[in-house]
Design an enzyme around this catalytic site. Structure first.
Site, PDB file in Angstrom:
ATOM      1  N   SER A 141       4.527   6.577  -7.913  1.00  0.00           N
ATOM      2  CA  SER A 141       4.078   7.018  -9.238  1.00  0.00           C
ATOM      3  C   SER A 141       4.342   5.986 -10.335  1.00  0.00           C
ATOM      4  O   SER A 141       4.680   6.345 -11.470  1.00  0.00           O
ATOM      5  CB  SER A 141       4.700   8.368  -9.601  1.00  0.00           C
ATOM      6  OG  SER A 141       4.277   9.369  -8.686  1.00  0.00           O
ATOM      7  N   HIS A 163       4.192   2.113   5.921  1.00  0.00           N
ATOM      8  CA  HIS A 163       4.046   2.964   4.736  1.00  0.00           C
ATOM      9  C   HIS A 163       4.435   4.406   5.092  1.00  0.00           C
ATOM     10  O   HIS A 163       4.192   4.857   6.214  1.00  0.00           O
ATOM     11  CB  HIS A 163       2.606   2.910   4.216  1.00  0.00           C
ATOM     12  CG  HIS A 163       2.464   3.588   2.888  1.00  0.00           C
ATOM     13  ND1 HIS A 163       2.266   4.939   2.776  1.00  0.00           N
ATOM     14  CD2 HIS A 163       2.547   3.100   1.624  1.00  0.00           C
ATOM     15  CE1 HIS A 163       2.213   5.254   1.479  1.00  0.00           C
ATOM     16  NE2 HIS A 163       2.381   4.162   0.768  1.00  0.00           N
ATOM     17  N   GLY A 184       0.096   2.881  -6.081  1.00  0.00           N
ATOM     18  CA  GLY A 184      -0.982   3.592  -5.401  1.00  0.00           C
ATOM     19  C   GLY A 184      -2.060   4.007  -6.390  1.00  0.00           C
ATOM     20  O   GLY A 184      -2.918   3.217  -6.799  1.00  0.00           O
ATOM     21  N   GLY A 185      -2.009   5.244  -6.817  1.00  0.00           N
ATOM     22  CA  GLY A 185      -3.057   5.841  -7.651  1.00  0.00           C
ATOM     23  C   GLY A 185      -3.449   5.002  -8.854  1.00  0.00           C
ATOM     24  O   GLY A 185      -4.639   4.842  -9.157  1.00  0.00           O
ATOM     25  N   ASN A 188      -1.970  -0.550  -3.643  1.00  0.00           N
ATOM     26  CA  ASN A 188      -2.290   0.076  -2.363  1.00  0.00           C
ATOM     27  C   ASN A 188      -3.381   1.112  -2.596  1.00  0.00           C
ATOM     28  O   ASN A 188      -3.115   2.180  -3.121  1.00  0.00           O
ATOM     29  CB  ASN A 188      -1.021   0.722  -1.791  1.00  0.00           C
ATOM     30  CG  ASN A 188      -1.305   1.532  -0.541  1.00  0.00           C
ATOM     31  OD1 ASN A 188      -2.351   1.370   0.084  1.00  0.00           O
ATOM     32  ND2 ASN A 188      -0.376   2.391  -0.168  1.00  0.00           N
ATOM     33  N   TRP A 189      -4.572   0.769  -2.193  1.00  0.00           N
ATOM     34  CA  TRP A 189      -5.714   1.671  -2.441  1.00  0.00           C
ATOM     35  C   TRP A 189      -5.789   2.832  -1.452  1.00  0.00           C
ATOM     36  O   TRP A 189      -6.610   3.716  -1.620  1.00  0.00           O
ATOM     37  CB  TRP A 189      -7.029   0.875  -2.406  1.00  0.00           C
ATOM     38  CG  TRP A 189      -7.264   0.039  -3.625  1.00  0.00           C
ATOM     39  CD1 TRP A 189      -6.473  -0.022  -4.745  1.00  0.00           C
ATOM     40  CD2 TRP A 189      -8.374  -0.827  -3.863  1.00  0.00           C
ATOM     41  NE1 TRP A 189      -7.022  -0.882  -5.661  1.00  0.00           N
ATOM     42  CE2 TRP A 189      -8.195  -1.387  -5.141  1.00  0.00           C
ATOM     43  CE3 TRP A 189      -9.498  -1.187  -3.118  1.00  0.00           C
ATOM     44  CZ2 TRP A 189      -9.105  -2.292  -5.697  1.00  0.00           C
ATOM     45  CZ3 TRP A 189     -10.399  -2.091  -3.657  1.00  0.00           C
ATOM     46  CH2 TRP A 189     -10.208  -2.637  -4.939  1.00  0.00           C
ATOM     47  N   LYS A 190      -4.988   2.801  -0.402  1.00  0.00           N
ATOM     48  CA  LYS A 190      -5.021   3.874   0.600  1.00  0.00           C
ATOM     49  C   LYS A 190      -6.472   4.046   1.107  1.00  0.00           C
ATOM     50  O   LYS A 190      -7.172   3.055   1.245  1.00  0.00           O
ATOM     51  CB  LYS A 190      -4.424   5.158   0.021  1.00  0.00           C
ATOM     52  CG  LYS A 190      -3.080   4.870  -0.669  1.00  0.00           C
ATOM     53  CD  LYS A 190      -2.288   6.064  -1.035  1.00  0.00           C
ATOM     54  CE  LYS A 190      -0.965   5.612  -1.642  1.00  0.00           C
ATOM     55  NZ  LYS A 190      -0.056   6.714  -1.864  1.00  0.00           N
ATOM     56  N   GLY A 217       2.714   9.709  -5.176  1.00  0.00           N
ATOM     57  CA  GLY A 217       1.550  10.550  -5.462  1.00  0.00           C
ATOM     58  C   GLY A 217       1.900  11.867  -6.136  1.00  0.00           C
ATOM     59  O   GLY A 217       1.055  12.759  -6.242  1.00  0.00           O
ATOM     60  N   GLU A 245       3.110   7.150   4.458  1.00  0.00           N
ATOM     61  CA  GLU A 245       2.007   7.993   4.944  1.00  0.00           C
ATOM     62  C   GLU A 245       1.732   7.708   6.421  1.00  0.00           C
ATOM     63  O   GLU A 245       1.351   8.613   7.173  1.00  0.00           O
ATOM     64  CB  GLU A 245       0.762   7.787   4.061  1.00  0.00           C
ATOM     65  CG  GLU A 245       0.959   8.481   2.715  1.00  0.00           C
ATOM     66  CD  GLU A 245       0.234   7.864   1.545  1.00  0.00           C
ATOM     67  OE1 GLU A 245      -0.690   7.058   1.742  1.00  0.00           O
ATOM     68  OE2 GLU A 245       0.608   8.192   0.401  1.00  0.00           O
ATOM     69  N   GLU A 297      10.118   3.047  -1.518  1.00  0.00           N
ATOM     70  CA  GLU A 297       9.243   4.114  -2.008  1.00  0.00           C
ATOM     71  C   GLU A 297       9.849   5.460  -1.630  1.00  0.00           C
ATOM     72  O   GLU A 297       9.603   5.956  -0.510  1.00  0.00           O
ATOM     73  CB  GLU A 297       7.841   3.981  -1.397  1.00  0.00           C
ATOM     74  CG  GLU A 297       7.164   2.679  -1.728  1.00  0.00           C
ATOM     75  CD  GLU A 297       5.657   2.776  -1.575  1.00  0.00           C
ATOM     76  OE1 GLU A 297       4.961   2.571  -2.570  1.00  0.00           O
ATOM     77  OE2 GLU A 297       5.199   3.089  -0.464  1.00  0.00           O
TER      78      GLU A 297
HETATM   79  P1  PGA Z   1       1.530   6.222  -5.900  1.00  0.00           P
HETATM   80  O1  PGA Z   1       1.587   5.607  -4.423  1.00  0.00           O
HETATM   81  O2  PGA Z   1       1.695   5.079  -6.868  1.00  0.00           O
HETATM   82  O3  PGA Z   1       0.204   6.891  -5.994  1.00  0.00           O
HETATM   83  O4  PGA Z   1       2.685   7.195  -6.018  1.00  0.00           O
HETATM   84  C1  PGA Z   1       2.453   4.543  -4.090  1.00  0.00           C
HETATM   85  C2  PGA Z   1       2.320   4.184  -2.622  1.00  0.00           C
HETATM   86  O5  PGA Z   1       2.177   5.089  -1.800  1.00  0.00           O
HETATM   87  O6  PGA Z   1       2.348   2.995  -2.250  1.00  0.00           O
END
Ligand code: PGA
Length: 224
Positions: free
Chosen positions: A186, A84, A207-208, A6-8, A156, A86, A150
């Site tokens: 994470s 998600h 994500g990251g 997930n590149w956001k 994050g 966010e 999640e």
């Molecule tokens: P993260 O994000 O791996 O940076 O914690 C995961 C996500 O939000 O899908």
């Protein structure tokens, strides 16, 4: 095993092309990238399996800022994330709308990753099971539906859930809905193998650590 990146709101088209040129995923793992809308076509052209980060339930209409299933399919997009945390935290996404997005996408033949997970305060108050039950009860099982667990306190933050916490939540989710469950929060090359080794962890939403082609490829290899 499904490993989704997930590149956001990261990577415009040029960065997406550079990622595709450098990324060498292993065979034998279902690898998916979820770029921002404006980079979807570049990622498809780069030969990746591509999901969007959100999708609307209507065929078309006066829904400023939204994107329909058909618009994604025209680009060769294979699926979408919905709900998600966010979107839920910053954009007012609800269980009901998450379910509508998922249902419309699944009916039209897209794959769906539906995200669930508790806030830190909810976990501390002993409400994790109740929150997950509420979020999952909005969803209908489907062969192309995957749930991503999640925990919001792990996204994050570098604070990954322990494999035991992940396993317990995944087993609970699977008692509510019979679909594969990904872990997210994470995930890194250093902790991926241990998390993916849990019996009810069927993959990861990253994500990251999915932004770097080498680190994301290392996580994909941990799924073999
Ligand atoms: P993260 O994000 O791996 O940076 O914690 C995961 C996500 O939000 O899908």
């Amino acid at each position: 095993m499904l490993i989704a990146g997930n590149w956001k709101m990261f990577k415009a088209q040029a960065e997406t092309r550079a990622f595709c040129a450098a990324f060498e995923p292993p065979d034998g793992v279902d690898v998916v990238i979820c770029p921002p809308f404006t980079s979807l076509a570049a990622a498809v052209e780069g030969g990746l399996t591509v999901f969007a980060q959100n999708v609307h339930w209507a065929d078309d209409g006066a829904f400023t800022g939204e994107i329909s299933v058909a618009m994604l399919q025209e680009l060769g997009v294979a699926g979408s994330i919905v709900g998600h945390s966010e979107r839920r935290q910053y954009f007012g996404e609800t269980d009901e709308r998450t379910a509508r997005r998922a249902a419309a996408a699944l009916v039209a033949g897209l794959r769906v990753i539906a995200c669930v997970g508790e806030l830190e305060a909810e976990r501390e108050a002993g409400q994790t099971d109740a929150v997950l039950r509420r979020q999952i009860s909005a969803l209908e099982p489907h062969p192309e539906l995957v749930v991503a667990y999640e925990p919001v306190w792990a996204i994050g933050t570098g604070r990954t859930a322990t494999p035991e916490i992940a396993q317990e939540a995944h087993a609970f989710i699977k008692s509510l809905i019979d679909v594969p469950v990904l872990y997210g929060g994470s995930v890194k090359p250093e902790n991926a193998a241990e998390l993916l080794a849990q019996p009810d962890v069927d993959g990861a939403l990253v994500g990251g650590a999915s932004l770097d082609p080498d680190s994301f490829a290392a996580i994909c290899r941990a799924a073999l």
